[in-house]
Design a protein around this motif. Structure first.
Motif, PDB file in Angstrom:
ATOM      1  N   GLY A   1      47.605  29.511  27.513  1.00 42.44           N
ATOM      2  CA  GLY A   1      46.014  29.444  28.218  1.00 42.44           C
ATOM      3  C   GLY A   1      46.118  30.742  28.883  1.00 42.44           C
ATOM      4  N   GLY A   2      47.011  31.330  29.610  1.00 42.05           N
ATOM      5  CA  GLY A   2      46.920  32.663  30.001  1.00 42.05           C
ATOM      6  C   GLY A   2      46.276  33.806  29.138  1.00 42.05           C
TER       7      GLY A   2
ATOM      8  N   HIS B   1      36.484  42.636  33.033  1.00 43.63           N
ATOM      9  CA  HIS B   1      37.572  42.473  34.062  1.00 43.63           C
ATOM     10  C   HIS B   1      38.691  43.215  33.949  1.00 43.63           C
ATOM     11  N   VAL B   2      39.645  43.699  34.826  1.00 40.51           N
ATOM     12  CA  VAL B   2      40.614  44.455  34.937  1.00 40.51           C
ATOM     13  C   VAL B   2      41.762  43.582  35.226  1.00 40.51           C
ATOM     14  N   LEU B   3      43.132  44.246  34.500  1.00 37.48           N
ATOM     15  CA  LEU B   3      44.388  43.423  34.817  1.00 37.48           C
ATOM     16  C   LEU B   3      44.632  43.594  36.330  1.00 37.48           C
ATOM     17  N   PRO B   4      45.608  42.762  36.753  1.00 33.42           N
ATOM     18  CA  PRO B   4      46.185  42.756  38.123  1.00 33.42           C
ATOM     19  C   PRO B   4      46.873  43.995  38.342  1.00 33.42           C
ATOM     20  N   THR B   5      46.903  44.693  39.436  1.00 29.04           N
ATOM     21  CA  THR B   5      48.040  45.872  39.631  1.00 29.04           C
ATOM     22  C   THR B   5      49.424  45.502  39.627  1.00 29.04           C
ATOM     23  N   ARG B   6      50.306  46.216  39.927  1.00 26.86           N
ATOM     24  CA  ARG B   6      51.873  45.869  39.969  1.00 26.86           C
ATOM     25  C   ARG B   6      52.001  44.809  41.306  1.00 26.86           C
ATOM     26  N   ARG B   7      51.496  45.295  42.199  1.00 21.96           N
ATOM     27  CA  ARG B   7      51.596  44.388  43.307  1.00 21.96           C
ATOM     28  C   ARG B   7      51.008  43.063  43.212  1.00 21.96           C
TER      29      ARG B   7
ATOM     30  N   PHE C   1      53.051  40.706  41.002  1.00 22.19           N
ATOM     31  CA  PHE C   1      54.351  40.212  41.679  1.00 22.19           C
ATOM     32  C   PHE C   1      53.778  38.841  42.183  1.00 22.19           C
ATOM     33  N   HIS C   2      52.666  39.081  43.137  1.00 22.29           N
ATOM     34  CA  HIS C   2      52.135  37.982  43.857  1.00 22.29           C
ATOM     35  C   HIS C   2      51.599  36.827  42.926  1.00 22.29           C
ATOM     36  N   CYS C   3      51.293  37.258  41.649  1.00 23.11           N
ATOM     37  CA  CYS C   3      50.787  36.192  40.894  1.00 23.11           C
ATOM     38  C   CYS C   3      52.037  35.329  40.366  1.00 23.11           C
ATOM     39  N   ALA C   4      53.138  36.085  40.260  1.00 27.14           N
ATOM     40  CA  ALA C   4      54.537  35.623  39.770  1.00 27.14           C
ATOM     41  C   ALA C   4      55.199  34.487  40.988  1.00 27.14           C
ATOM     42  N   VAL C   5      54.882  34.796  42.100  1.00 19.87           N
ATOM     43  CA  VAL C   5      55.141  33.935  43.300  1.00 19.87           C
ATOM     44  C   VAL C   5      54.233  32.673  43.433  1.00 19.87           C
ATOM     45  N   VAL C   6      53.156  32.929  43.175  1.00 17.05           N
ATOM     46  CA  VAL C   6      52.018  31.645  43.316  1.00 17.05           C
ATOM     47  C   VAL C   6      52.388  30.887  41.931  1.00 17.05           C
ATOM     48  N   GLY C   7      52.267  31.613  40.772  1.00 16.92           N
ATOM     49  CA  GLY C   7      52.477  30.919  39.450  1.00 16.92           C
ATOM     50  C   GLY C   7      53.769  30.251  39.389  1.00 16.92           C
ATOM     51  N   GLY C   8      55.139  31.062  39.927  1.00 15.46           N
ATOM     52  CA  GLY C   8      56.071  30.205  39.718  1.00 15.46           C
ATOM     53  C   GLY C   8      56.122  28.852  40.493  1.00 15.46           C
ATOM     54  N   LEU C   9      55.643  28.941  41.776  1.00 18.36           N
ATOM     55  CA  LEU C   9      55.424  27.847  42.628  1.00 18.36           C
ATOM     56  C   LEU C   9      54.633  26.629  41.936  1.00 18.36           C
ATOM     57  N   MET C  10      53.207  26.969  41.477  1.00 19.88           N
ATOM     58  CA  MET C  10      52.309  26.097  41.107  1.00 19.88           C
ATOM     59  C   MET C  10      52.437  25.678  39.814  1.00 19.88           C
ATOM     60  N   GLN C  11      52.237  26.848  38.851  1.00 15.71           N
ATOM     61  CA  GLN C  11      52.603  26.291  37.496  1.00 15.71           C
ATOM     62  C   GLN C  11      53.914  25.751  37.040  1.00 15.71           C
ATOM     63  N   GLY C  12      54.880  26.765  37.583  1.00 18.78           N
ATOM     64  CA  GLY C  12      56.271  26.326  37.239  1.00 18.78           C
ATOM     65  C   GLY C  12      57.009  25.281  38.119  1.00 18.78           C
TER      66      GLY C  12
ATOM     67  N   LYS D   1      40.760  39.204  41.992  1.00 23.07           N
ATOM     68  CA  LYS D   1      39.518  38.754  42.349  1.00 23.07           C
ATOM     69  C   LYS D   1      38.930  37.444  41.198  1.00 23.07           C
ATOM     70  N   GLY D   2      38.585  36.382  41.566  1.00 23.41           N
ATOM     71  CA  GLY D   2      37.860  35.584  40.568  1.00 23.41           C
ATOM     72  C   GLY D   2      39.019  34.908  39.717  1.00 23.41           C
ATOM     73  N   PRO D   3      38.486  34.668  38.467  1.00 21.60           N
ATOM     74  CA  PRO D   3      39.336  34.030  37.484  1.00 21.60           C
ATOM     75  C   PRO D   3      40.579  34.819  37.078  1.00 21.60           C
ATOM     76  N   MET D   4      40.501  36.235  36.982  1.00 20.17           N
ATOM     77  CA  MET D   4      41.732  36.934  36.731  1.00 20.17           C
ATOM     78  C   MET D   4      43.010  36.381  37.669  1.00 20.17           C
ATOM     79  N   ALA D   5      42.542  36.089  38.864  1.00 18.57           N
ATOM     80  CA  ALA D   5      43.852  35.501  39.675  1.00 18.57           C
ATOM     81  C   ALA D   5      44.693  34.281  38.608  1.00 18.57           C
ATOM     82  N   TYR D   6      43.746  33.395  38.244  1.00 20.16           N
ATOM     83  CA  TYR D   6      44.333  32.114  37.548  1.00 20.16           C
ATOM     84  C   TYR D   6      45.084  32.642  36.217  1.00 20.16           C
ATOM     85  N   ALA D   7      44.431  33.790  35.519  1.00 19.50           N
ATOM     86  CA  ALA D   7      44.993  34.148  34.324  1.00 19.50           C
ATOM     87  C   ALA D   7      46.229  34.969  34.621  1.00 19.50           C
TER      88      ALA D   7
END
Length: 306
Positions: free
Chosen positions: A55-56, A68-74, A77-88, A184-190
């Motif tokens: 899906g991602g 849209h642009v890809l997330p920054t390195r920082r 990392f934050h996507c991994a924290v949130v995604g690890g908790l919510m999706q994982g 910002k926006g849907p790239m956060a969920y991706a």
């Protein structure tokens, strides 16, 4: 997840809003049934991880094609924290729990998310729940106890504990998402799907999971349904609702999906619906209702004070 609102959401129920609400109600209520079908021939963590990776990738490619642009390195990392908790932690936990308890009971456990979110938001902001929210928390905990009792001894108890931990994991991820630097926006969920899917896949491999046999047709169809409808379509509808209607309407799915999941489980999988199941559903739904009304009153008070 961060969402940019271009106007103040209203409570107007247009045909688009109604369609989106029905989509979220039915699809998210049916994902518990779909997960159950995958578990016969797919290990829970690898199933969950590959679901979100697929899906991602689809969502990220679509967004990149639209500028849209890809997330920054920082932000990664934050996507991994949130995604690890919510999706994982949450969705992966649901898959593990459904090996021991019914899909209906799993949905009741996840319906306690608003209860844990209120508690965690209070700890994070020191804005403690008002009276109605306290009533909701109390009823939610009653529902948790009924869920644990209904799970029975042995595996059922283990499944009940896992599903509550999954609900807490989603709540913690939701609270942290409001304070971390995310795209910002849907790239956060991706980004969350890609990072979370990668993490839960790695955890599954480290735990010894493997696809040692080819998933059957039912599992593959259910997995595809989870990718397309559960991870992409329903979430897009939910994101639209957050911008089009008030939060209390957008999040009303928590009042509906448990009933949908319990009914589908009983109808299609012949899952047992006991008196304790009914009482647990009633306690949790009433708890969420108290929390929604309490939050609405608090928001109105804050707006008046402001």
């Amino acid at each position: 997840m961060t969402t940019t609102h271009t106007r103040e959401p209203t409570s107007t129920l247009t045909s688009t809003v109604v369609l989106c609400l029905v989509s979220v109600y039915v699809v998210w209520g049916s994902t518990y049934l779909a997960i159950d079908y995958t578990l016969d021939t797919m290990p829970p963590l690898l199933m969950t991880g590959t679901r979100f990776l697929a899906g991602g990738i689809v969502l990220a490619v679509f967004l990149l094609a639209r500028g849209h642009v890809l997330p920054t390195r920082r932000q990664w990392f934050h996507c991994a924290v949130v995604g690890g908790l919510m999706q994982g932690g949450c969705v992966g936990g649901i898959a593990i729990a459904e090996r021991y308890i019914s899909s209906g009971l799993a949905s009741v456990g996840i319906a306690t998310v608003p209860v844990w979110t209120v508690l965690m938001a209070g700890l994070a902001t020191r804005r403690w729940p008002n009276r109605l929210e306290v009533y909701g928390i109390g009823l939610g905990l009653v529902g948790v106890v009924l869920l644990a009792v209904d799970g029975g001894l042995g595996g059922g108890t283990k499944g009940s504990v896992v599903i509550i931990v999954a609900a807490i994991s989603w709540s913690l991820g939701s609270v942290l998402s409001q304070h971390l630097d995310l795209p910002k926006g849907p790239m956060a969920y991706a980004g969350e799907m890609l990072a979370g899917g990668t993490l839960v896949t790695l955890v599954g491999l480290l735990a010894g999971e493997s696809l040692d046999r080819t998933p059957d047709a039912a599992a593959l169809w259910a997995w595809g349904y989870l990718v397309v409808f559960g991870s992409l379509l329903a979430y897009s509808a939910y994101m639209y609702l957050l911008t089009a209607v008030r939060t209390s309407i957008a999040t009303s799915y928590t009042l509906v999906t448990p009933a949908v999941a319990v009914l589908l489980g009983a109808w299609i999988l012949s899952e047992r619906v006991s008196v304790l199941t009914v009482l647990a559903v009633a306690a949790v739904l009433l708890a969420v209702r108290f929390i929604f009304v309490g939050r609405k009153l608090r928001d109105a008070h804050d707006k008046h004070e402001g």
